[in-house]
Write a protein that holds these residues in place. Structure first.
Motif, PDB file in Angstrom:
ATOM      1  N   SER A  60       0.841  -1.199   0.000  1.00 52.90           N
ATOM      2  CA  SER A  60       0.000   0.000   0.000  1.00 52.90           C
ATOM      3  C   SER A  60       0.876   1.250   0.000  1.00 52.90           C
ATOM      4  O   SER A  60       0.392   2.351   0.238  1.00 52.90           O
ATOM      5  N   ARG A  61       2.179   1.078  -0.241  1.00 53.21           N
ATOM      6  CA  ARG A  61       3.074   2.232  -0.289  1.00 53.21           C
ATOM      7  C   ARG A  61       3.014   2.879  -1.672  1.00 53.21           C
ATOM      8  O   ARG A  61       2.656   2.222  -2.649  1.00 53.21           O
ATOM      9  N   MET A  62       3.410   4.140  -1.722  1.00 52.12           N
ATOM     10  CA  MET A  62       3.479   4.842  -3.012  1.00 52.12           C
ATOM     11  C   MET A  62       4.574   4.227  -3.852  1.00 52.12           C
ATOM     12  O   MET A  62       5.504   3.627  -3.322  1.00 52.12           O
ATOM     13  N   MET A  63       4.490   4.409  -5.149  1.00 49.76           N
ATOM     14  CA  MET A  63       5.610   3.977  -5.986  1.00 49.76           C
ATOM     15  C   MET A  63       6.226   5.181  -6.685  1.00 49.76           C
ATOM     16  O   MET A  63       5.573   6.219  -6.855  1.00 49.76           O
ATOM     17  N   MET A  64       7.501   5.033  -7.028  1.00 50.59           N
ATOM     18  CA  MET A  64       8.219   6.100  -7.725  1.00 50.59           C
ATOM     19  C   MET A  64       8.404   5.643  -9.170  1.00 50.59           C
ATOM     20  O   MET A  64       8.938   4.562  -9.418  1.00 50.59           O
ATOM     21  N   LEU A  65       7.949   6.465 -10.106  1.00 55.62           N
ATOM     22  CA  LEU A  65       8.065   6.117 -11.521  1.00 55.62           C
ATOM     23  C   LEU A  65       8.723   7.268 -12.272  1.00 55.62           C
ATOM     24  O   LEU A  65       8.213   8.400 -12.254  1.00 55.62           O
ATOM     25  N   GLU A  66       9.852   6.969 -12.902  1.00 52.29           N
ATOM     26  CA  GLU A  66      10.560   7.982 -13.690  1.00 52.29           C
ATOM     27  C   GLU A  66      10.082   7.899 -15.134  1.00 52.29           C
ATOM     28  O   GLU A  66      10.032   6.803 -15.704  1.00 52.29           O
ATOM     29  N   VAL A  67       9.756   9.053 -15.699  1.00 48.45           N
ATOM     30  CA  VAL A  67       9.246   9.089 -17.070  1.00 48.45           C
ATOM     31  C   VAL A  67      10.162   9.941 -17.945  1.00 48.45           C
ATOM     32  O   VAL A  67      10.570  11.043 -17.548  1.00 48.45           O
ATOM     33  N   PHE A  68      10.490   9.417 -19.124  1.00 50.75           N
ATOM     34  CA  PHE A  68      11.299  10.126 -20.118  1.00 50.75           C
ATOM     35  C   PHE A  68      10.494  10.194 -21.412  1.00 50.75           C
ATOM     36  O   PHE A  68       9.793   9.243 -21.754  1.00 50.75           O
ATOM     37  N   ALA A  69      10.591  11.312 -22.111  1.00 51.93           N
ATOM     38  CA  ALA A  69       9.920  11.451 -23.411  1.00 51.93           C
ATOM     39  C   ALA A  69      10.992  11.733 -24.455  1.00 51.93           C
ATOM     40  O   ALA A  69      11.671  12.766 -24.365  1.00 51.93           O
TER      41      ALA A  69
ATOM     42  N   PHE B 257      14.091  13.829 -19.642  1.00 53.86           N
ATOM     43  CA  PHE B 257      13.475  13.503 -18.353  1.00 53.86           C
ATOM     44  C   PHE B 257      12.227  14.362 -18.168  1.00 53.86           C
ATOM     45  O   PHE B 257      12.293  15.591 -18.279  1.00 53.86           O
ATOM     46  N   VAL B 258      11.089  13.741 -17.904  1.00 56.66           N
ATOM     47  CA  VAL B 258       9.842  14.482 -17.690  1.00 56.66           C
ATOM     48  C   VAL B 258       9.644  14.735 -16.195  1.00 56.66           C
ATOM     49  O   VAL B 258       9.509  15.868 -15.749  1.00 56.66           O
ATOM     50  N   ASN B 259       9.651  13.647 -15.412  1.00 55.93           N
ATOM     51  CA  ASN B 259       9.404  13.785 -13.978  1.00 55.93           C
ATOM     52  C   ASN B 259       9.572  12.440 -13.298  1.00 55.93           C
ATOM     53  O   ASN B 259       9.511  11.390 -13.953  1.00 55.93           O
ATOM     54  N   GLU B 260       9.785  12.498 -12.002  1.00 55.65           N
ATOM     55  CA  GLU B 260       9.660  11.287 -11.197  1.00 55.65           C
ATOM     56  C   GLU B 260       8.348  11.408 -10.441  1.00 55.65           C
ATOM     57  O   GLU B 260       8.188  12.314  -9.608  1.00 55.65           O
ATOM     58  N   PHE B 261       7.418  10.542 -10.754  1.00 58.88           N
ATOM     59  CA  PHE B 261       6.086  10.611 -10.148  1.00 58.88           C
ATOM     60  C   PHE B 261       6.051   9.743  -8.893  1.00 58.88           C
ATOM     61  O   PHE B 261       6.400   8.553  -8.949  1.00 58.88           O
ATOM     62  N   ALA B 262       5.607  10.334  -7.786  1.00 57.58           N
ATOM     63  CA  ALA B 262       5.312   9.565  -6.575  1.00 57.58           C
ATOM     64  C   ALA B 262       3.797   9.399  -6.563  1.00 57.58           C
ATOM     65  O   ALA B 262       3.058  10.374  -6.410  1.00 57.58           O
ATOM     66  N   CYS B 263       3.336   8.174  -6.775  1.00 55.58           N
ATOM     67  CA  CYS B 263       1.897   7.989  -7.021  1.00 55.58           C
ATOM     68  C   CYS B 263       1.535   6.509  -6.849  1.00 55.58           C
ATOM     69  O   CYS B 263       2.383   5.690  -6.502  1.00 55.58           O
TER      70      CYS B 263
END
Ligand SMILES: NC(=O)c1ccc[n+]([C@@H]2O[C@H](COP(=O)([O-])OP(=O)(O)OC[C@H]3O[C@@H](n4cnc5c(N)ncnc54)[C@H](O)[C@@H]3O)[C@@H](O)[C@H]2O)c1
Ligand SMILES: Nc1ncnc2c1ncn2[C@@H]1O[C@H](COP(=O)(O)OP(=O)(O)OP(=O)(O)O)[C@@H](O)[C@H]1O
Length: 276
Positions: free
Chosen positions: A141-150, A154-160
């Protein structure tokens, strides 16, 4: 339009009345000399749609989405009869289809090409979908960190809780529930919508159709699941980075002459029921 000479009917037997409609449409087709195939098998047997001009899904949106990968593989047009709850993609009604089916077989229909999404794992395995690729935290049930590149930027590291990559078609599905925009099917982009982002300013981002998106995560820190149109189409032990892009192939939908995208949107999403 071209008359349909070989047609497959894919019946979701869990839906009451689906088998009867399937049998009725099969008979209507055969009476016109059309080669008809009918199956209740789920998932669809490999190669089932090969050589077909069209496939008719009889069920809900899930039944429709289930025939899309093979329809794309064999260049088969898709239509659907709504026996589901919402029926956004299955645009023919069970009451009217018997009247309309003959005309459709004769070529009296409209077509619309819809863009798809393709996800590719590090092994080069590719899967396509019509609605969305969803990367979501599962076991914890913890958040996950997802790094996105386009395209390497580098777009962002999403904590979600996860990310939804949606086609315009899928924009009215999970994307909309997660607060994403409704995107017209002619807009050929990829909508990225975070699920419950920790940073409240993390809203949807729309990428152009030529963008290759890469998503990375640390598998030691989370246990993500990747679904395409709601299903695990990769093996469960999915590896990262995952690359997502719009493939050059599209899927062709068959609509009735009176089809209107916004009529579907208004009706299914319960917008204003009466005009002024
Ligand atoms: N919280 C959510 O809204 C949520 C959660 C998981 C999956 N989904 C969606 O479910 C889709 C799979 O559909 P299913 O029917 O197999 O699963 P499902 O039975 O879990 O249905 C989810 C709902 O989404 C609707 N739906 C599917 N495609 C749609 C579209 N293009 N536009 C508007 N509504 C649509 C379905 O009719 C159904 O009401 C996935 O692609 C994903 O977008 C939504
Ligand atoms: N041909 C099929 N035969 C049996 N089961 C199917 C078939 N195609 C899909 N299914 C399964 O049946 C489930 C429910 O079907 P479907 O989504 O079509 O109905 P629904 O959820 O009632 O409709 P809607 O999505 O329009 O609200 C799908 O999620 C899928 O796993």
């Amino acid at each position: 339009m071209k008359p349909l000479r070989t047609v497959a009917l894919v019946v979701n037997r869990q839906k009451s009345g689906a088998r009867e409609i399937g049998d009725q449409l099969k008979q209507l087709g055969q009476d016109r000399g059309v080669e008809m195939r009918i199956t209740e098998e789920h998932p669809l047997p490999n190669g089932y749609l090969q050589g077909c001009d069209a496939v008719c899904a009889i069920g809900g949106d899930g039944t429709f989405l289930g025939v899309v990968p093979q329809a794309v593989e064999y260049g088969v047009k898709v239509l659907g009869v709504n026996l589901g709850k919402l029926g956004f993609l299955v645009t023919f009604s069970p009451d009217g289809i018997a009247r309309e089916f003959g005309r459709i077989l004769d070529g009296d229909y409209e077509i619309e090409d819809r863009t798809l999404l393709e996800a590719c794992d590090p092994e080069g395995e590719r899967r396509i979908c019509l609605n969305d690729v969803v990367v979501k935290q599962t076991a914890s049930s913890r958040m996950m960190m997802l790094e996105v590149f386009a395209n390497g930027d580098f777009v962002n590291e999403f904590a979600c809780d996860g990310l939804i990559y949606s086609t315009p078609t899928g924009s009215t599905a999970y994307n909309l529930s997660a607060g994403g925009p409704i995107v017209h099917p002619d807009v050929q982009g990829i909508t990225l919508t975070p699920i419950c982002p920790h940073t409240l300013s993390n809203r949807s981002v729309i990428f152009s159709m030529g963008t290759e998106i890469e998503v990375r995560t640390d598998l030691e820190a989370c246990s993500p699941q990747v679904t395409l149109d709601g299903h695990l189409r990769f093996t469960e032990s999915i590896a990262f980075p995952l690359r997502i892009r719009v493939p050059s192939t599209t899927v062709t939908l068959i609509h009735g002459k009176d089809y209107s995208h916004f009529l579907t949107v208004r009706t299914k999403l319960h917008w204003r029921e009466n005009t002024l």
